[in-house]
Design an enzyme around this catalytic site. Structure first.
Site, PDB file in Angstrom:
ATOM      1  N   TYR A  54     -12.090   3.040   0.194  1.00 11.71           N
ATOM      2  CA  TYR A  54     -11.402   3.013   1.485  1.00 11.71           C
ATOM      3  C   TYR A  54     -12.260   3.652   2.570  1.00 11.71           C
ATOM      4  CZ  TYR A  54      -6.780   1.039   0.642  1.00 11.71           C
ATOM      5  OH  TYR A  54      -5.739   0.177   0.409  1.00 11.71           O
ATOM      6  N   GLU A  88      -9.048  -2.618  -6.718  1.00 11.14           N
ATOM      7  CA  GLU A  88      -9.070  -2.487  -5.264  1.00 11.14           C
ATOM      8  C   GLU A  88      -9.302  -3.853  -4.616  1.00 11.14           C
ATOM      9  OE1 GLU A  88      -8.567  -0.163  -3.041  1.00 11.14           O
ATOM     10  OE2 GLU A  88      -8.226   1.527  -4.365  1.00 11.14           O
ATOM     11  N   TYR A 106      -9.005   5.322   8.122  1.00 10.36           N
ATOM     12  CA  TYR A 106      -9.867   5.332   6.945  1.00 10.36           C
ATOM     13  C   TYR A 106     -11.355   5.402   7.286  1.00 10.36           C
ATOM     14  CZ  TYR A 106      -5.619   4.624   4.376  1.00 10.36           C
ATOM     15  OH  TYR A 106      -4.362   4.804   3.849  1.00 10.36           O
ATOM     16  N   CYS A 146     -10.238   4.586  -5.074  1.00  9.23           N
ATOM     17  CA  CYS A 146      -9.271   4.508  -3.987  1.00  9.23           C
ATOM     18  C   CYS A 146      -9.728   5.348  -2.799  1.00  9.23           C
ATOM     19  CB  CYS A 146      -7.894   4.964  -4.455  1.00  9.23           C
ATOM     20  SG  CYS A 146      -6.632   4.824  -3.170  1.00  9.23           S
ATOM     21  N   ASP A 185       0.830  -1.203   0.000  1.00 11.30           N
ATOM     22  CA  ASP A 185       0.000   0.000   0.000  1.00 11.30           C
ATOM     23  C   ASP A 185       0.868   1.258   0.000  1.00 11.30           C
ATOM     24  OD1 ASP A 185      -2.691   0.978  -0.078  1.00 11.30           O
ATOM     25  OD2 ASP A 185      -2.515   1.593   2.016  1.00 11.30           O
TER      26      ASP A 185
END
Length: 237
Positions: A140, A213, A171, A136, A46
């Site tokens: 998340y 993802e 997140y 993204c 990541d």
């Protein structure tokens, strides 16, 4: 009234997103059953991804400025700083806590994801690049909220590494939510006058990034590696 562009994209990927929010890797983070090695693998990959993500955001900032979207350009560049500083600060903290060496190569799905988004951002109109990066942010935030809900349901009896909680808090937190909502607003504004053909292309980019993802967490769960060629195989070649 027609849905906003981002609502259209989200609805088009709804089935995939529903599966992703229940990904075994993410659920195991919350219930404390995820082994530490897949998590270590994940945070390293990541961090590699975030470097490319920040580069893409800065390139989009340049394109937005060139097209007269100065306010949006400034905010997107701020989000690039957030990816490089705030999000990677979380990763650096986890590296230190878990004794992770930061040097590593991009694994197959990491490279696939970063190559795809870089290609779209660099070669396609700015609206398409913005949409390619949207999952993204949005996924998340979405899975972060779902993980917070599950953590609350499980209560304090579940033991999990503090690094898992730090990730969930980042997140699923309010600061990241504000960033995501800002980015959604930017995408909707830039895409508001797009015709059906352009929106269809953007929808394709959004769905592809949603797939990538999901595959990113698949990769971590499986500890995916590049194939190795044995000495015998080299001779046979």
């Amino acid at each position: 009234m027609s849905p906003t562009p981002t609502k259209r994209f989200w609805d088009a990927a709804a089935d995939l997103i529903a599966v992703t929010e229940k990904h075994p890797f993410l659920v195991a983070m919350v219930d404390g059953t995820l082994d530490i090695d897949p998590f270590k693998y994940y945070v390293v990959q990541d961090a590699i991804y975030l470097t490319s993500f920040a580069v893409c955001l800065n390139l989009l900032g340049d394109k937005l400025e060139a097209s007269g979207h100065d306010v949006h350009s400034k905010r997107v560049r701020e989000l690039a700083v957030g990816a490089e500083e705030d999000e990677k600060a979380l990763h650096r903290g986890i590296f230190k806590q878990l004794g992770i060496e930061a040097t590593a190569e991009a694994m197959p799905n990491t490279l696939l994801y970063t190559a795809n988004m870089t290609s779209v951002v660099a070669t396609r109109p700015v609206a398409e690049g913005l949409v390619s990066l949207l999952p993204c942010f949005w996924i998340y935030w979405h899975v972060g909220k779902k993980m917070l809900e599950l953590r609350d349901q499980l209560g304090e009896t579940v033991g999990r590494p503090s690094s898992y909680d730090a990730w969930i808090d980042m997140y699923g937190g309010d600061d990241f939510e504000r960033e995501v909502k800002d980015y959604i607003d930017i995408v909707d504004d830039v895409c508001k006058d797009a015709d059906e053909e352009a929106l269809t292309r953007m929808e394709g980019h959004f769905i592809m990034s949603c797939k990538l993802e999901h595959m990113f967490w698949d990769q971590a769960q499986d500890l995916m590696q590049w194939p190795e060629i044995t000495a015998q195989e080299k001779k046979e070649c």
